[in-house]
Design a protein around this motif. Sequence first.
Motif, mmCIF file in Angstrom:
data_model
loop_
_atom_site.group_PDB
_atom_site.id
_atom_site.type_symbol
_atom_site.label_atom_id
_atom_site.label_comp_id
_atom_site.label_asym_id
_atom_site.label_seq_id
_atom_site.Cartn_x
_atom_site.Cartn_y
_atom_site.Cartn_z
ATOM 1 N N LEU A 1 41.004 29.916 32.021
ATOM 2 C CA LEU A 1 40.822 28.777 32.934
ATOM 3 C C LEU A 1 42.076 28.581 33.793
ATOM 4 C CD1 LEU A 1 38.605 26.653 33.421
ATOM 5 C CD2 LEU A 1 39.927 25.109 31.964
ATOM 6 N N ILE A 2 41.892 28.562 35.099
ATOM 7 C CA ILE A 2 43.000 28.365 36.037
ATOM 8 C C ILE A 2 42.678 27.120 36.856
ATOM 9 C CG2 ILE A 2 44.242 29.374 38.011
ATOM 10 C CD1 ILE A 2 44.782 30.937 35.459
ATOM 11 N N ASN B 1 47.684 34.398 44.595
ATOM 12 C CA ASN B 1 47.470 34.000 45.990
ATOM 13 C C ASN B 1 45.981 33.806 46.242
ATOM 14 O OD1 ASN B 1 50.180 34.068 46.873
ATOM 15 N ND2 ASN B 1 50.103 36.297 46.937
ATOM 16 N N GLY B 2 45.180 34.642 45.603
ATOM 17 C CA GLY B 2 43.736 34.557 45.773
ATOM 18 C C GLY B 2 43.179 33.225 45.291
ATOM 19 N N VAL B 3 43.717 32.696 44.207
ATOM 20 C CA VAL B 3 43.155 31.449 43.664
ATOM 21 C C VAL B 3 43.518 30.256 44.562
ATOM 22 C CG1 VAL B 3 44.908 30.631 41.990
ATOM 23 C CG2 VAL B 3 42.480 30.438 41.445
ATOM 24 N N MET C 1 48.879 27.983 36.300
ATOM 25 C CA MET C 1 48.546 29.397 36.056
ATOM 26 C C MET C 1 48.453 29.713 34.563
ATOM 27 S SD MET C 1 48.494 30.982 39.105
ATOM 28 C CE MET C 1 49.065 32.656 38.955
ATOM 29 N N GLY C 2 48.589 28.698 33.712
ATOM 30 C CA GLY C 2 48.473 28.920 32.263
ATOM 31 C C GLY C 2 49.756 29.496 31.675
#
Length: 393
Positions: free
Chosen positions: A212-213, A183-185, A227-228
């Motif tokens: 890396l996102i 949620n933060g990203v 999200m990888g």
Amino acid sequence: MTVGPTRSGAHLQRAKGFPVISRTVTTATGTPSRSRSLQPWAVAMSSAAAAAATSFAAKFAASPAPSRRCLPLRGSPSPRRAVAMMAVSTPRSSAAAAFLERRESERAVHFVKYHGLGNDFIMVDNRDSDVPKVTPEEAVKLCDRNFGVGADGVIFVMPGVNGADYTMRIFNSDGSEPEMCGNGVRCFARFIAELENLQGIHSFKIHTGAGLIIPEIQNDGKVKVDMGQPILSGPDVPTKLPSTKNEAVVQADLAIDGSIWQVTCVSMGNPHCVTFGTKELKVLHVDDLNLSDVGPKFEHHEMFPARTNTEFVQVLSHSHLKMRVWERGAGATLACGTGACAVVVAAVLEGRAERKCVVDLPGGPLEIEWRENDNHVYMTGPAEAVFYGSAVH
Ligand SMILES: N[C@@H](CCC[C@H](N)C(=O)O)C(=O)O
């Protein structure tokens, strides 16, 4: 001196060096209250003012607002006057950038509060330094819902490394530092767009503790995040539970208070333990759970050397799941993006759901897809700015 109990019940030592500040606070109605002592992290909006601002915000939300409406407060004796504002409409201009341009004095840090489905964060513009402007101890105080701003964590927008556009760091509300926050990203992407005054579709390469996102702001304002790949090998999650399916820990037994919970362990950069029930009670009704009782027992279980986030899940259909979460370092939150991703991965591994699901969290739904072709997990959901402020220390 100590501050009040945190959500996990622990009492934390108050950091030294933050004098109590005495000042006159002027409420939103313009009535000055008596000069009084504020907590070491003095937030520029008092609770009375915040309450007034909330009703002010509600009024503006009810009537058409042509542009952002802000509620300035007066009263800081500091050389740079501290201000707080409440945003009541979607940001359309670079007002946030202008607000944050007021360079911090030694005593104040400006922030914007964002949330993703009620998972809320104090966002700090840290683009000019790779040292966070808030220490973990200060983050604990800022996140306190009674004596601070109130949030599940503090997030820093920092200079990018290794070819990334930016670096994201986050402190949980207990001051610990997780690798990643879903949620933060999403909030991070919207905050960058505000800071850089970007409109429309934009994607960013974000360096995080989980690698890396890549979040992309969509036309409707939601943020879709690559999200990888999930990490499934037990020692890498990390968990000491033995693997049950190749390297993965799927439907493993975990003893807690005489019950055997069946758990699947997934890392989305940060550790998650997902459960759909116990051996006796195969189907969970997540609304009936006493989360604050059972959650900490998972978080601090000896099988999780780095502690763990835990998701309790109810299957509504093959493409619709409902979950509640107990977060490592933050307790019960209204939503957890990495948690929702881990839930879909676990549901697929356990044969309970398809790769594309809607996951209902207490704060609202997230769309999650674990793609077969690239093994990446994609998360789509909202992120909103709700509050501008300055914290004085
Ligand atoms: N709420 C977040 C996860 C934040 C970090 C977590 N508490 C941890 O310690 O791993 C999310 O949306 O993913």
